[in-house]
Design a protein around this motif. Structure first.
Motif, short mmCIF file in Angstrom:
data_model
loop_
_atom_site.label_atom_id
_atom_site.label_comp_id
_atom_site.label_asym_id
_atom_site.label_seq_id
_atom_site.Cartn_x
_atom_site.Cartn_y
_atom_site.Cartn_z
N HIS A 38 14.78 -26.81 -22.95
CA HIS A 38 13.44 -26.31 -22.61
C HIS A 38 13.22 -24.91 -23.16
N VAL A 39 11.96 -24.53 -23.20
CA VAL A 39 11.53 -23.17 -23.48
C VAL A 39 10.90 -22.67 -22.18
N ALA A 40 11.37 -21.53 -21.69
CA ALA A 40 10.88 -21.00 -20.42
C ALA A 40 9.82 -19.94 -20.65
N ILE A 41 8.76 -20.02 -19.86
CA ILE A 41 7.63 -19.10 -19.96
C ILE A 41 7.41 -18.47 -18.60
N ALA A 42 7.46 -17.13 -18.55
CA ALA A 42 7.17 -16.41 -17.31
C ALA A 42 5.65 -16.35 -17.16
N VAL A 43 5.17 -16.67 -15.96
CA VAL A 43 3.72 -16.69 -15.73
C VAL A 43 3.38 -15.88 -14.47
N PRO A 44 2.32 -15.06 -14.54
CA PRO A 44 1.93 -14.29 -13.36
C PRO A 44 1.21 -15.13 -12.30
N ALA A 97 10.06 -10.97 -12.00
CA ALA A 97 9.16 -9.89 -11.55
C ALA A 97 9.25 -8.70 -12.50
N SER A 98 10.48 -8.32 -12.87
CA SER A 98 10.62 -7.18 -13.79
C SER A 98 10.10 -7.53 -15.18
N PHE A 99 10.28 -8.78 -15.61
CA PHE A 99 9.74 -9.22 -16.89
C PHE A 99 8.21 -9.11 -16.89
N LYS A 102 6.61 -5.69 -17.31
CA LYS A 102 6.54 -5.24 -18.71
C LYS A 102 5.56 -6.08 -19.53
N ASN A 103 5.35 -7.33 -19.11
CA ASN A 103 4.50 -8.29 -19.83
C ASN A 103 3.49 -8.87 -18.83
N LYS A 104 2.41 -8.13 -18.59
CA LYS A 104 1.47 -8.45 -17.50
C LYS A 104 0.89 -9.87 -17.58
N THR A 105 0.67 -10.38 -18.78
CA THR A 105 0.08 -11.71 -18.91
C THR A 105 1.12 -12.82 -19.03
#
Length: 164
Positions: A38-44, A97-99, A102-105
């Motif tokens: 998989h490719v993981a995407i951090a999402v707000p 959360a820390s990611f 730094k990367n708001k979107t």
């Protein structure tokens, strides 16, 4: 005219020699890399992200699963040849959360590749001076052992290895 000047100044393109197979340059290992899991995407906003993939793009989307040991909520989006993993923070100490600070979107967090023997992979990678972010594998979202490799040792990419 212009076309003839472009043809003259264009660099020569070299092709790869077909006399030696590419695999000859790869050293043999006691373990094997498998498929991209998989490719993981951090999402707000996890619900908004789930809706994009499910309602807008028509993908099959899993239920949200909490993984307290990793400090994340996960959702998997099924694709024909792999998956996307949507990650959202679980708790204030979550690495996501820390990611996201730094990367708001949001954005790409890591890639996950399967291996046939995670313990042997760890031993060989340590010998090759690749830093592993934990002493022992942890159980990941698929119920299998996983490790993460330091992004500075992997050309800026956080790489997760998962036991196949």
């Amino acid at each position: 005219g212009l076309l003839s000047r472009l043809q003259i100044s264009a660099p020569t393109i070299r092709t790869l020699s077909s006399s030696k197979p590419f695999s000859q340059n790869i050293p043999s290992c006691l373990w094997k890399l498998g498929r991209l899991n998989h490719v993981a995407i951090a999402v707000p906003d996890l619900e908004k992200a789930q809706s994009l993939y499910k309602d807008v793009l028509g993908a099959q989307v899993s239920e949200t699963v909490a993984l307290p040991e990793h400090g994340v909520y996960t959702v998997f989006v099924e694709l024909g040849n792999t998956k996307l993993e949507l990650l959202h923070p679980l708790g204030e100490k979550s690495p996501i959360a820390s990611f996201l600070q730094k990367n708001k979107t949001g954005g790409m967090h890591h890639i996950c590749i399967e291996v046939d023997d995670i313990k042997v992979a760890m031993t060989e990678l340590k010998k090759k001076k690749i830093r592993i972010l934990s002493e022992e594998p942890k159980i990941g979202a698929h119920g299998k052992p996983v490790i993460f490799l330091h992004p500075k040792d992997c050309h800026g990419v956080l790489v997760e290895l998962e036991q196949a």
